[in-house]
Design a protein around this motif. Sequence first.
Motif, PDB file in Angstrom:
ATOM      1  N   VAL A  80       0.836  -1.200   0.000  1.00 21.07           N
ATOM      2  CA  VAL A  80       0.000   0.000   0.000  1.00 21.07           C
ATOM      3  C   VAL A  80       0.876   1.258   0.000  1.00 21.07           C
ATOM      4  O   VAL A  80       1.953   1.290   0.600  1.00 21.07           O
ATOM      5  CB  VAL A  80      -0.946   0.009   1.228  1.00 21.07           C
ATOM      6  N   GLU A 132       0.548   5.440   0.890  1.00 23.69           N
ATOM      7  CA  GLU A 132      -0.311   6.344   1.665  1.00 23.69           C
ATOM      8  C   GLU A 132       0.293   7.745   1.641  1.00 23.69           C
ATOM      9  O   GLU A 132       1.490   7.930   1.872  1.00 23.69           O
ATOM     10  CB  GLU A 132      -0.441   5.840   3.099  1.00 23.69           C
ATOM     11  N   THR A 173      -4.900   6.839  -0.156  1.00 23.70           N
ATOM     12  CA  THR A 173      -4.236   5.545  -0.211  1.00 23.70           C
ATOM     13  C   THR A 173      -4.425   4.908  -1.583  1.00 23.70           C
ATOM     14  O   THR A 173      -5.325   5.274  -2.349  1.00 23.70           O
ATOM     15  CB  THR A 173      -4.775   4.583   0.869  1.00 23.70           C
ATOM     16  N   ALA A 229      -7.402  -0.778  -2.628  1.00 24.37           N
ATOM     17  CA  ALA A 229      -7.283  -2.088  -1.984  1.00 24.37           C
ATOM     18  C   ALA A 229      -7.384  -3.220  -2.996  1.00 24.37           C
ATOM     19  O   ALA A 229      -6.949  -4.341  -2.739  1.00 24.37           O
ATOM     20  CB  ALA A 229      -8.377  -2.241  -0.913  1.00 24.37           C
TER      21      ALA A 229
END
Length: 291
Positions: A152, A154, A177, A180
């Motif tokens: 990920v 961010e 972010t 997913a």
Amino acid sequence: MLPFSENNRALKCVNGYVFNIICCILFALLASSAEALQLSAFTTKTPRVSKYTTKSPSASSMNHDATTSIYRLNATNGITCILMQVDGLISIRYRNKLNEDVEADLYMPDNPVLSGECDNTNLEILTMDFKGFSLSMTFKKSSGGEGWYINVFELTYSSSNPLFEHPDRPNLNVKLTSPAQTPMYFPTPVGKSYLCDKEQTVILYAPHDSGDQSGHIARLYLRDMHMQSFMFKESGKWGPSFHCSATGSYRDETAPLAVGTALAIAVLLTISGYGGWRYFKVKKVQYGSME
């Protein structure tokens, strides 16, 4: 029944014909394999299309190292755990007080404040803070422990940052972010470094259930990237390179060696099989002629 001499001549003719066919097949395989292995090395690179111009290099150096920044994070024992070299740009789209959608750009700096986590054997974090922004990358190992990847990205900042001119929603804490749905960025075998001169783009946004009110969307542009996590060598140097391709897939440097080895084994087995068949065929013809 044909005399032995005539049988022998016929067999030699057949053997010569079969041998020529096998040689032609092997030559075609070698030629196609060599061409496939050389295409990636000698094909002209397609020009890169980007929304931005790279950092201006110094007059004394006009190479990739002059336009990229190097980030090194060491573990508590002093050994490098994450090493990254990249020419990066962050582009953030926001809305101003005139209700216009505009973009603000900033380069990934040469000397940000680096922090992170390297003590976990399956998870590492690299965070860089600069000009009121904080960019974090979380590295993970695959379930079997044989590969690493970025899980990920961010990005956090204030909507009142001086980078934004007359934002319509100031004084908000923004947290963007990566999606997913894309849990694996730049997968690479452990012990190897990811290498890619093709521009990579990562989209960052606030999920719908996050309660974010800024409406900001960011794009992270990464070019001339060389990166490695979960490093264990005390030298702190890059491991063997694992290249990305123009299609977005990945190519291991050991692949040409594996293909060459497999081809050599196939050639050896073919020649051995032909030799065995020829030996038993000759013996059979000789035995039949004697009868």
